[in-house]
Design an enzyme around this catalytic site. Structure first.
Site, short mmCIF file in Angstrom:
data_model
loop_
_atom_site.label_atom_id
_atom_site.label_comp_id
_atom_site.label_asym_id
_atom_site.label_seq_id
_atom_site.Cartn_x
_atom_site.Cartn_y
_atom_site.Cartn_z
CB CYS A 25 -28.84 26.60 -40.27
SG CYS A 25 -30.34 25.69 -40.73
CB CYS A 76 -28.67 22.99 -41.08
SG CYS A 76 -29.61 24.14 -42.10
CG ASP A 77 -25.35 22.75 -38.88
OD1 ASP A 77 -25.40 21.86 -39.74
OD2 ASP A 77 -24.94 23.90 -39.11
#
Length: 327
Positions: free
Chosen positions: A137, A140-141
């Site tokens: 992701c 997300c990261d």
């Protein structure tokens, strides 16, 4: 074996399921959450979380889910350590689900929050380095790879979108694809090829993620050329697997409408499925955003709509009783 009955039965215990439980419990619905094979959902295998509202500092995914569960229990949710193996939707409401334990769960409304799982390559080093340079992701990261060299693995819309997103954080993004052409939509390909921060490695298959999870994490990828079989190494500090997600909807196939990718279909802008009294929230119905905060939002919506459904159902039943009494 035991029988458990509730106004709201929730299958799944990620951000969507637990948020639905919090709202339902506060409304006096005494919800039951059946946690499933991965209690807490995908966040339990996520380390640093920096984009969930309300936390100035980085928090840990497992801790966040523990807090959500504690909040749900505090307001009256019953948490069940079980995995649903069978569900009867056609004859509901009420809806009946059978757990792996043999227990029976009866819900006057049903909230499906079983989530989705990222598809992985299944090669050496992938699991060991997950969260240590390997991710599924970028949204997300990606922030954690500012100024670092990163690679995205895949050739569809997801992979191209991830690569484009990562240019917000990295000046050196490489898309690695095992074929000589992409499957992504043309407009996305045009944006990708035109971007000065992105390069493409064609006809390369990732065989291994290299590095030490205890000593700096990911250092590179071992590749094989799909045309001539030659092996090579690609140095990078971030590797994003972007080959799609698989919604956890096996239980509901043939019982609820789904889209071509297997996600549960809902009425636009709502968590309502095609069966009255059944609601879907989180990644099981969302193949676009797939974020903890959006999952929590749809969990809230599912609880509110379920509460309204029950109120309407009870009103209709009261009118029917009154008509019968008048006769």
């Amino acid at each position: 074996m035991a029988k458990h009955e509730t106004k709201m039965l929730i299958i799944g215990s990620g951000p969507a399921g637990l948020t639905a439980a919090i709202y339902a419990a506060r409304a006096g619905m005494e919800p039951i959450v059946v946690q499933g094979i991965q209690p807490g959902g995908q966040l339990t295998i996520t380390t640093d979380v920096e984009n969930y509202p309300g936390f100035r500092d980085v928090i840990q995914g497992p801790w966040l889910m523990q807090e959500m569960q504690a909040q749900a229990e505090h307001v009256g949710t019953r948490m069940m350590w079980d995995t649903i193996t069978e569900v009867d939707i056609a004859n509901g409401p009420p809806f009946v689900a059978i757990g792996d334990s043999g227990d029976e769960y009866v819900g006057h409304t049903l909230v499906i929050a079983t989530g989705a799982q990222a598809k992985w390559l299944g090669v050496p080093g992938e699991q060991e380095l997950s969260g240590k340079g390997v991710s599924a992701c970028a949204t997300c990261d990606g922030f954690f790879y500012r100024g670092k060299k990163v690679a995205v693995i895949g050739g569809g819309n997801t992979a191209v979108e991830e690569a484009l997103y990562l240019t917000n954080h990295s000046d050196d993004v490489t898309l690695i694809h095992r074929r000589g052409e992409l499957r992504a939509e043309k407009i996305l390909q045009d944006r990708l090829f035109a971007h000065p921060k992105i390069s493409v490695l064609w006809n390369k298959k990732v065989d291994e993620f290299l590095g030490d999870p205890l000593q700096g994490g990911l250092t590179g990828l071992r590749l094989t050329d799909t045309e001539n079989g030659e092996s090579s190494t690609f140095d990078c500090e971030g590797g994003f697997v972007a080959i799609g997600h698989a919604p956890s909807t096996e239980l509901f196939k043939g019982k609820l409408e789904m889209d071509e990718s297997g996600y549960i279909a809902v009425e636009a802008g709502t968590p309502k499925t095609n069966h009255a009294g059944v609601f879907a929230c989180g990644d099981v119905m969302d193949h676009t955003y797939r974020q903890a905060v959006t999952a929590a939002g749809t969990g809230c919506m599912a609880a509110l709509d379920a509460e309204r459904f029950l109120a309407t159902l009870e009103f209709v039943r009261n009118e029917e009783r009154a008509e019968q009494a008048a006769e």
